[in-house]
Design an enzyme around this catalytic site. Sequence first.
Site, short mmCIF file in Angstrom:
data_model
loop_
_atom_site.label_atom_id
_atom_site.label_comp_id
_atom_site.label_asym_id
_atom_site.label_seq_id
_atom_site.Cartn_x
_atom_site.Cartn_y
_atom_site.Cartn_z
N ARG A 71 0.96 -1.23 -0.10
CA ARG A 71 0.05 -0.06 -0.06
C ARG A 71 0.88 1.24 0.06
NH1 ARG A 71 -3.13 2.16 4.55
NH2 ARG A 71 -4.56 4.06 3.61
N HIS A 103 0.43 4.13 -2.73
CA HIS A 103 0.15 5.33 -2.66
C HIS A 103 1.27 6.40 -3.00
CE1 HIS A 103 -3.68 4.90 0.23
NE2 HIS A 103 -3.79 4.23 -0.98
N TRP A 152 -10.54 -8.85 2.56
CA TRP A 152 -10.97 -9.40 1.31
C TRP A 152 -11.24 -10.74 1.14
CZ3 TRP A 152 -8.17 -5.02 1.67
CH2 TRP A 152 -8.52 -3.55 1.39
ZN1 ZEM Z 1 -6.21 -0.41 -1.80
N1 ZEM Z 1 -7.24 0.25 -0.14
N2 ZEM Z 1 -7.53 0.89 -2.93
N3 ZEM Z 1 -5.28 -0.90 -3.31
N4 ZEM Z 1 -4.96 -1.55 -0.69
C1 ZEM Z 1 -6.98 -0.14 1.10
C2 ZEM Z 1 -5.97 -1.32 1.75
C3 ZEM Z 1 -5.20 -1.73 0.73
C4 ZEM Z 1 -8.62 1.48 -2.32
C5 ZEM Z 1 -8.85 1.84 -0.97
O1 ZEM Z 1 -9.76 2.91 -0.71
C6 ZEM Z 1 -8.46 1.07 0.16
C7 ZEM Z 1 -5.58 -0.43 -4.69
C8 ZEM Z 1 -6.53 0.42 -5.22
C9 ZEM Z 1 -7.45 0.99 -4.24
C10 ZEM Z 1 -3.89 -2.14 -1.12
C11 ZEM Z 1 -3.39 -2.09 -2.49
C12 ZEM Z 1 -3.82 -1.53 -3.39
C13 ZEM Z 1 -7.76 0.18 2.22
C14 ZEM Z 1 -8.03 0.09 3.59
C15 ZEM Z 1 -8.67 1.18 1.44
C16 ZEM Z 1 -9.93 1.80 2.08
C17 ZEM Z 1 -6.99 0.90 4.39
C18 ZEM Z 1 -6.85 0.80 5.92
O2 ZEM Z 1 -7.92 0.82 6.30
O3 ZEM Z 1 -5.73 0.03 6.21
C19 ZEM Z 1 -9.44 1.92 -3.52
C20 ZEM Z 1 -10.50 2.75 -3.45
C21 ZEM Z 1 -8.73 1.48 -4.58
C22 ZEM Z 1 -8.89 1.76 -5.95
C23 ZEM Z 1 -9.41 0.92 -6.86
C24 ZEM Z 1 -4.18 -0.73 -5.45
C25 ZEM Z 1 -4.23 -0.36 -6.93
C26 ZEM Z 1 -3.22 -1.28 -4.75
C27 ZEM Z 1 -1.97 -1.87 -5.25
C28 ZEM Z 1 -1.50 -1.98 -6.43
C29 ZEM Z 1 -3.35 -3.03 -0.09
C30 ZEM Z 1 -2.10 -3.89 -0.12
C31 ZEM Z 1 -4.01 -2.82 1.08
C32 ZEM Z 1 -3.92 -3.50 2.42
C33 ZEM Z 1 -3.08 -2.70 3.41
C34 ZEM Z 1 -2.93 -3.43 4.63
O4 ZEM Z 1 -2.59 -2.56 5.61
O5 ZEM Z 1 -3.47 -4.42 4.99
#
Ligand code: ZEM
Length: 295
Positions: free
Chosen positions: A47, A51, A190
């Site tokens: 993440r 970001h 998920w």
């Molecule tokens: Zn995420 N993501 N993401 N994401 N994401 C979260 C967590 C993780 C969206 C999003 O709002 C959120 C992509 C795309 C998008 C990861 C990777 C990638 C979380 C939860 C949210 C709300 C955060 C938390 O509470 O800790 C949205 C709207 C997306 C649009 C499609 C893409 C592209 C990613 C990588 C290629 C990962 C690995 C996590 C889990 C983080 C963790 O701490 O476990």
Amino acid sequence: SGVQAAKVSANFVPTKEDYIKVYNRIAQVIDEAGEYDDGSYGPVLVRLAWHASGTYDKDTKTGGSNYATMRFEPESQHGANAGLNVARDLMEKVKQEFPWISYGDLWTLAGVAAIQEMAGPKIPWRPGRIDGFAAQATPDGRLPDATQGADHLRNIFHRMGFNDQEIVALSGAHALGRCHRDRSGFEGPWTFSPTTLTNDYYKLLFDEKWVWKRWDGPKQLEDKKTKSLMMLPTDYVLTQDKVFKKQAKAYAESQDLFFKDFSAVVSRLFELGVPSSQWVTPEPWVMPTVEEQKE
Ligand code: ZEM
């Protein structure tokens, strides 16, 4: 160590072997998670890399992984980045050991190591990002908002230069990790295997019945059967929009296809915003996993 410290001098040119050492150190750190989340720092590192890269705007060529501006306020305090201090602090320890690596290279290499060590595909990667300044940060609001729909996803990801197929491939990263109430407001994982990359995210989207969770938190879905899994509104959209749905189905049916497309799109994601003149090699490297290095 003294050896690594000496390598910070101006004429030290790190080789692929030096970056493999950093990769291996990151892999070690990932495993030192103990009771943290599901026992791995891998997902939060993915993440961080995402970001750091996903702020890119192809029209103005601003944002992206080049300058690692999330080190500075206000970007570190942007709502979307809540909780990423965990990942940045972890990488700070690695940076102390390998002071010659730039933060942008370190964070994206951490994303690569995390994906590969969590059984994902190889993510071709190369060094060349440089440390920038707070003034190079982009304004808040460039990363996707999970409460929105298909139009929003398209606006955000087309701005980065990705097409519909790539939006669906990138979303499969949500096979990894979980939502944290105190970070995003959402709650839960998920998939049942949040520290292994699979195509289960797509399978679950179609195989489970998803219902709106009744709670005082933001709108999210839960699986009717076990109520232990979640989907964000932006995840669920992949089953509702015609174009997204067709692509998501293809990934549900073939993990090989998902891995092939995920590898290509994540490799590009992590390179967003880096002028080609900065790359130290014309072709990205494929970094060996820790397991492969033992062979
Ligand atoms: Zn995420 N993501 N993401 N994401 N994401 C979260 C967590 C993780 C969206 C999003 O709002 C959120 C992509 C795309 C998008 C990861 C990777 C990638 C979380 C939860 C949210 C709300 C955060 C938390 O509470 O800790 C949205 C709207 C997306 C649009 C499609 C893409 C592209 C990613 C990588 C290629 C990962 C690995 C996590 C889990 C983080 C963790 O701490 O476990």
